[in-house]
Structures are given as C-alpha cells and as structure tokens.
Design a protein around this motif. Structure first.
Motif, PDB file in Angstrom:
ATOM      1  N   SER A  92      -6.926  46.752 -52.424  1.00 35.52           N
ATOM      2  CA  SER A  92      -6.290  47.007 -53.716  1.00 35.52           C
ATOM      3  C   SER A  92      -7.313  47.117 -54.845  1.00 35.52           C
ATOM      4  O   SER A  92      -6.940  47.304 -56.002  1.00 35.52           O
ATOM      5  N   SER A  93      -8.600  47.011 -54.509  1.00 34.59           N
ATOM      6  CA  SER A  93      -9.674  47.095 -55.503  1.00 34.59           C
ATOM      7  C   SER A  93      -9.850  48.527 -55.997  1.00 34.59           C
ATOM      8  O   SER A  93      -9.207  49.467 -55.513  1.00 34.59           O
ATOM      9  N   ARG A  94     -10.757  48.689 -56.940  1.00 39.49           N
ATOM     10  CA  ARG A  94     -11.023  50.023 -57.486  1.00 39.49           C
ATOM     11  C   ARG A  94     -11.501  50.974 -56.385  1.00 39.49           C
ATOM     12  O   ARG A  94     -11.062  52.120 -56.304  1.00 39.49           O
ATOM     13  N   LYS A  95     -12.384  50.492 -55.522  1.00 38.43           N
ATOM     14  CA  LYS A  95     -12.861  51.346 -54.442  1.00 38.43           C
ATOM     15  C   LYS A  95     -11.754  51.651 -53.446  1.00 38.43           C
ATOM     16  O   LYS A  95     -11.666  52.768 -52.913  1.00 38.43           O
ATOM     17  N   GLY A  96     -10.888  50.649 -53.188  1.00 31.97           N
ATOM     18  CA  GLY A  96      -9.787  50.883 -52.275  1.00 31.97           C
ATOM     19  C   GLY A  96      -8.811  51.916 -52.802  1.00 31.97           C
ATOM     20  O   GLY A  96      -8.328  52.781 -52.062  1.00 31.97           O
ATOM     21  N   ARG A  97      -8.525  51.850 -54.105  1.00 34.80           N
ATOM     22  CA  ARG A  97      -7.626  52.843 -54.701  1.00 34.80           C
ATOM     23  C   ARG A  97      -8.261  54.235 -54.669  1.00 34.80           C
ATOM     24  O   ARG A  97      -7.561  55.239 -54.442  1.00 34.80           O
ATOM     25  N   ALA A  98      -9.571  54.299 -54.887  1.00 35.01           N
ATOM     26  CA  ALA A  98     -10.255  55.594 -54.825  1.00 35.01           C
ATOM     27  C   ALA A  98     -10.183  56.174 -53.424  1.00 35.01           C
ATOM     28  O   ALA A  98      -9.918  57.379 -53.245  1.00 35.01           O
ATOM     29  N   ALA A 149      -8.349  34.277 -53.328  1.00 39.00           N
ATOM     30  CA  ALA A 149      -8.033  33.946 -54.721  1.00 39.00           C
ATOM     31  C   ALA A 149      -8.231  35.121 -55.659  1.00 39.00           C
ATOM     32  O   ALA A 149      -7.506  35.275 -56.645  1.00 39.00           O
ATOM     33  N   SER A 150      -9.216  35.953 -55.380  1.00 36.51           N
ATOM     34  CA  SER A 150      -9.588  37.025 -56.304  1.00 36.51           C
ATOM     35  C   SER A 150      -8.778  38.290 -56.051  1.00 36.51           C
ATOM     36  O   SER A 150      -8.694  38.770 -54.915  1.00 36.51           O
ATOM     37  N   ARG A 151      -8.201  38.836 -57.105  1.00 38.68           N
ATOM     38  CA  ARG A 151      -7.580  40.161 -57.051  1.00 38.68           C
ATOM     39  C   ARG A 151      -8.629  41.150 -57.531  1.00 38.68           C
ATOM     40  O   ARG A 151      -8.705  41.488 -58.717  1.00 38.68           O
ATOM     41  N   ARG A 159     -13.685  33.117 -66.814  1.00 44.14           N
ATOM     42  CA  ARG A 159     -14.196  32.538 -65.566  1.00 44.14           C
ATOM     43  C   ARG A 159     -13.412  31.291 -65.169  1.00 44.14           C
ATOM     44  O   ARG A 159     -13.162  31.060 -63.976  1.00 44.14           O
ATOM     45  N   ASP A 160     -13.014  30.502 -66.145  1.00 42.81           N
ATOM     46  CA  ASP A 160     -12.273  29.274 -65.841  1.00 42.81           C
ATOM     47  C   ASP A 160     -10.975  29.577 -65.106  1.00 42.81           C
ATOM     48  O   ASP A 160     -10.595  28.862 -64.166  1.00 42.81           O
ATOM     49  N   ALA A 161     -10.294  30.636 -65.514  1.00 45.99           N
ATOM     50  CA  ALA A 161      -9.035  31.004 -64.856  1.00 45.99           C
ATOM     51  C   ALA A 161      -9.281  31.403 -63.403  1.00 45.99           C
ATOM     52  O   ALA A 161      -8.507  31.047 -62.502  1.00 45.99           O
ATOM     53  N   LEU A 162     -10.374  32.142 -63.176  1.00 51.88           N
ATOM     54  CA  LEU A 162     -10.710  32.559 -61.817  1.00 51.88           C
ATOM     55  C   LEU A 162     -11.037  31.347 -60.949  1.00 51.88           C
ATOM     56  O   LEU A 162     -10.559  31.228 -59.810  1.00 51.88           O
ATOM     57  N   GLU A 163     -11.837  30.439 -61.475  1.00 54.00           N
ATOM     58  CA  GLU A 163     -12.217  29.266 -60.701  1.00 54.00           C
ATOM     59  C   GLU A 163     -11.017  28.355 -60.437  1.00 54.00           C
ATOM     60  O   GLU A 163     -10.944  27.692 -59.391  1.00 54.00           O
ATOM     61  N   ALA A 164     -10.054  28.335 -61.357  1.00 52.57           N
ATOM     62  CA  ALA A 164      -8.837  27.556 -61.131  1.00 52.57           C
ATOM     63  C   ALA A 164      -8.054  28.120 -59.945  1.00 52.57           C
ATOM     64  O   ALA A 164      -7.493  27.365 -59.130  1.00 52.57           O
ATOM     65  N   ARG A 165      -8.017  29.431 -59.828  1.00 49.19           N
ATOM     66  CA  ARG A 165      -7.331  30.046 -58.691  1.00 49.19           C
ATOM     67  C   ARG A 165      -8.045  29.711 -57.392  1.00 49.19           C
ATOM     68  O   ARG A 165      -7.407  29.467 -56.364  1.00 49.19           O
ATOM     69  N   VAL A 166      -9.381  29.698 -57.439  1.00 51.15           N
ATOM     70  CA  VAL A 166     -10.146  29.338 -56.240  1.00 51.15           C
ATOM     71  C   VAL A 166      -9.858  27.896 -55.840  1.00 51.15           C
ATOM     72  O   VAL A 166      -9.650  27.586 -54.655  1.00 51.15           O
ATOM     73  N   ARG A 167      -9.820  26.994 -56.806  1.00 45.22           N
ATOM     74  CA  ARG A 167      -9.525  25.583 -56.499  1.00 45.22           C
ATOM     75  C   ARG A 167      -8.134  25.438 -55.889  1.00 45.22           C
ATOM     76  O   ARG A 167      -7.926  24.650 -54.947  1.00 45.22           O
ATOM     77  N   ALA A 168      -7.190  26.198 -56.408  1.00 46.69           N
ATOM     78  CA  ALA A 168      -5.825  26.124 -55.878  1.00 46.69           C
ATOM     79  C   ALA A 168      -5.779  26.574 -54.418  1.00 46.69           C
ATOM     80  O   ALA A 168      -5.105  25.947 -53.580  1.00 46.69           O
ATOM     81  N   GLU A 169      -6.499  27.647 -54.095  1.00 48.71           N
ATOM     82  CA  GLU A 169      -6.531  28.125 -52.706  1.00 48.71           C
ATOM     83  C   GLU A 169      -7.273  27.130 -51.814  1.00 48.71           C
ATOM     84  O   GLU A 169      -6.897  26.922 -50.651  1.00 48.71           O
ATOM     85  N   ALA A 170      -8.321  26.513 -52.343  1.00 49.05           N
ATOM     86  CA  ALA A 170      -9.065  25.529 -51.563  1.00 49.05           C
ATOM     87  C   ALA A 170      -8.197  24.312 -51.242  1.00 49.05           C
ATOM     88  O   ALA A 170      -8.339  23.692 -50.174  1.00 49.05           O
ATOM     89  N   GLU A 171      -7.294  23.963 -52.133  1.00 47.11           N
ATOM     90  CA  GLU A 171      -6.370  22.856 -51.871  1.00 47.11           C
ATOM     91  C   GLU A 171      -5.352  23.244 -50.800  1.00 47.11           C
ATOM     92  O   GLU A 171      -4.952  22.424 -49.970  1.00 47.11           O
TER      93      GLU A 171
END
Length: 227
Positions: A92-98, A149-151, A159-171
C-alpha cells in the motif's frame, strides 16, 4: 605561511562537483560474461561482497506513478534467480501504488567503489504468498513489529505517534509470539527484459555489455554499447 583554515562547505561542494577520477583498468569483455544475466549478476554480487562493498544488495528502484511521474528510492534485493529480482515492501506504499498502476520498473545497483553498476529493466509481478510468508518469518522480530505498525508512505502526526503504534504492536506480539504477515505486505519480482553490466574504464571509455530480449520468454542476446 599556509592557512590552516578548512575550506567552506560551499567551496568543498564545488570541488566535489569538478573533481575527475580515473576509473582504472579493470575490463569487461564479451568472453567474460556468464551465459545468462542472473548468473553474471551473481558473480558480480559475490565479488562486491568479498571486496567490502557496503550493502551490495542495495538497489535504486525506479517506478512510474499513477500520475505518470517517475519515482525512485533505495530498497534491498532479497532474491535473484532465472525468474528475476525480488524485493519486499508494504504494497500500500507509494511504490506499491505505482507498481499497481504501471507494473514495470528499473533497478540500479551502484557499486561505486568497484567502478561498476548493473541496470535492470523489466516487468513486475507479485511474489506468491508462500514465498512472502517464508521471507517475513525470516525477518527479526523488531522488523516485523515495525512493518506491522507503520502504514508506509502515509502521513503521521510526529515521531511520537509512530513510536506509540510500535509499542502497541509490541505489546500485542511480545518476543515469544509470532507476528503474522499483514495482508498488505509482500514481495515483488522484476522479470528482466534488459540487463546492462557497466564497468568503468580509463578516460571514460567504459565497457557496457547488455543482455536484452523483447519479452521474458524470448532468448537473451548480448551487445556492446558505446560509453
């Protein structure tokens, strides 16, 4: 008395733009080539690794966006055989859409320290689920967490929002629990129709030998291009 002052960044940059480097005497002759481009690529890749090239499997992937504008970025090649060159990403990334809009690509392996490059042009298809699963399972746990975690390519509110998503997935998936491969994540295979092997030479009289075929089912032919 010579000044000890360092040149300004502007001057240093200008010197880099005007510097001329002789690329040496290593040569690439028609008789040196392996029978197929993937075999020749394997030879050069092994040599790049032996000679200390950093990330020798790194390649610049060029695609065409849905808007017709070219795009490029560096990714890692994770497989090469007679079928083509494989890499993995969030589809779903930019390269994937291309690639969904225009399933063609170029790959550039820039082995600057060896005065070599390999340029691949081909058509792109999806790697099947079994192969994507096998590679996903080989990745470090942290990499699987981050990819989940990353879209990729989507905006994020800091960055804090991204790292929060990573922590949630790690849990959700501590180290002892396998992380399932997201449906949006998988591999692509670039089936080449053209592969150029470029060897830098003295006075810019470089060796350029090209394997080409009109379609992926056709036999290869080799020709030399002028530098």
């Amino acid at each position: 008395m010579r000044s000890s002052r360092r040149p300004s960044p502007e001057v240093a940059g200008e010197e880099a733009l005007t510097r001329h480097t002789d690329y040496g005497g290593e040569r690439l002759e028609e008789g040196d080539l392996a029978p197929t481009p993937h075999e020749q690529f394997a030879r050069w890749l092994d040599e790049a690794a032996r000679r200390g090239v950093y990330e020798p499997n790194a390649m610049v992937l060029g695609t065409i966006g849905a808007d017709g504008v070219p795009q490029s970025r560096t990714v890692l090649c994770r497989g090469v055989d007679e079928r083509g060159f494989v890499f993995y990403t969030d589809r779903s990334s930019r390269k994937g859409r291309a690639l969904s809009a225009h399933p063609v690509a170029t790959l550039l392996f820039p082995w600057y320290a060896l005065h070599r490059q390999v340029i691949v042009t081909g058509v792109v298809d999806l790697v099947d689920d079994a192969e994507s699963d096998a590679y996903w399972d080989s990745r470090p746990h942290g990499s699987r967490i981050a990819a989940t975690a990353s879209r990729q390519s989507q905006p994020v509110d800091g960055r804090d929002a991204l790292e929060a998503r990573v922590r949630a997935e790690a849990e959700r998936y501590p180290a002892e629990i396998p992380v399932p491969r997201p449906e949006r994540w998988g591999g692509y295979r670039v089936a080449p129709t053209r592969v150029e092997f470029w060897q830098g030479r003295t006075s810019r009289l470089h060796d350029r030998l090209v394997f080409s075929r009109p379609a992926v089912t056709d036999p290869w032919r080799v020709e030399r291009l002028q530098p």
